[in-house]
Design a protein around this motif. Structure first.
Motif, PDB file in Angstrom:
ATOM      1  N   ILE A   1      87.527 125.522  37.006  1.00 24.22           N
ATOM      2  CA  ILE A   1      88.839 126.015  36.589  1.00 24.22           C
ATOM      3  C   ILE A   1      89.008 127.414  37.167  1.00 24.22           C
ATOM      4  N   LYS A   2      90.105 127.624  37.847  1.00 22.49           N
ATOM      5  CA  LYS A   2      90.411 128.955  38.368  1.00 22.49           C
ATOM      6  C   LYS A   2      91.472 129.576  37.465  1.00 22.49           C
ATOM      7  N   ARG A   3      91.123 130.695  36.827  1.00 23.90           N
ATOM      8  CA  ARG A   3      92.037 131.389  35.921  1.00 23.90           C
ATOM      9  C   ARG A   3      92.233 132.809  36.432  1.00 23.90           C
TER      10      ARG A   3
ATOM     11  N   ARG B   1      83.483 124.996  31.779  1.00 21.81           N
ATOM     12  CA  ARG B   1      84.772 124.368  32.102  1.00 21.81           C
ATOM     13  C   ARG B   1      85.113 123.199  31.189  1.00 21.81           C
TER      14      ARG B   1
ATOM     15  N   LEU C   1      92.512 124.656  28.199  1.00 20.69           N
ATOM     16  CA  LEU C   1      93.306 124.962  29.388  1.00 20.69           C
ATOM     17  C   LEU C   1      94.543 125.766  29.012  1.00 20.69           C
ATOM     18  N   GLU C   2      94.931 126.666  29.925  1.00 17.88           N
ATOM     19  CA  GLU C   2      96.094 127.510  29.712  1.00 17.88           C
ATOM     20  C   GLU C   2      97.060 127.363  30.880  1.00 17.88           C
TER      21      GLU C   2
ATOM     22  N   ASP D   1      96.343 128.102  34.807  1.00 12.48           N
ATOM     23  CA  ASP D   1      95.040 127.652  35.296  1.00 12.48           C
ATOM     24  C   ASP D   1      95.226 126.710  36.478  1.00 12.48           C
TER      25      ASP D   1
END
Length: 235
Positions: free
Chosen positions: A179-181, A190, A195-196, A199
């Motif tokens: 996950i890239k945040r 992960r 999740l937001e 993301d």
């Protein structure tokens, strides 16, 4: 004048040899030719196809040679034009060099040679080079239908608030790698991280399955890219 003609023949032979070598690594002929000419002339190498060159160890080496040869050729052509009236063109050695390159090109164009190079450069070289030197395509996309896709989580996404543990129960033949945040990369946690919106999921698996399971998110992504292109065109 003959010096320039022979030298341009040498440049032509180098281009054709490089195209065959690029093709043997798995590139299509039109793409290989365009990238070879781009590298040699230092122009047009800003397309997305350039990643095909930069992500492959053999193509990178061919590309480095073409860049250096292109710079050298420019110097030679300028020198030739400035001394076009000189009596000594050293035409014989240059002609011999052109003949050697032509012979190499003829050998490379033979069907048996092309088959050998294709097998050698797409299989044996993958075993020779370290894994990190190879592109994602060559490491992960082993079968037709495989894909590596980034899926952004938008504000309207049904996945917002869920964890990958919950989401992955429904997934088949798919793997969420991270996950890239923002600037943060979430790997270890992960599966348990809610999740937001904002993301980005990096997913590996069957392309049709990815498109089916994340149809809404991918549609929002495409719409966002279209809006960005439209906004950029207005600037």
């Amino acid at each position: 004048m003959w010096f320039i003609v022979v030298y341009f023949l040498i440049v032509l032979f180098v281009i054709e040899i490089a195209v065959v070598l690029m093709w043997a690594t798995g590139l299509e002929y039109p793409i290989a030719r365009f990238q070879v000419v781009s590298l040699l002339t230092g122009t047009g190498f800003t397309t997305s196809e350039s990643e095909l060159i930069l992500g492959h160890p053999v193509r990178r080496r061919v590309g480095i040679f073409l860049i250096l040869f292109g710079a050298f050729s420019l110097a030679v052509v300028i020198s030739c034009i400035s001394t076009v009236l000189a009596p000594d063109f050293h035409l014989l050695p240059l002609s011999i060099g052109a003949g050697i390159l032509f012979a190499i090109l003829v050998v490379l164009r033979l069907p048996a040679t092309k088959r050998y190079l294709s097998e050698r450069l797409t299989r044996a070289f993958q075993q020779t080079f370290e894994l990190q030197e190879l592109s994602i395509d060559e490491v992960l996309l082993c079968e037709e239908g495989d894909a590596f896709v980034d899926v952004p989580i938008g504000k309207r996404s049904r996945l917002a608030g869920q964890t990958l543990d919950q989401v992955c129960k429904e997934l088949k033949d798919l793997n969420v790698l991270l996950i890239k945040r923002g600037t943060v990369t979430i790997r270890d946690a992960r599966m348990h991280t809610p999740l937001e919106a904002g993301d980005v999921l990096y997913i590996y698996g069957n392309e049709a399955e990815i498109e089916r399971r994340f149809a809404g998110e991918l549609a929002d992504k495409k719409s966002m890219e279209t809006d960005e292109k439209h906004a950029a065109s207005l600037l």
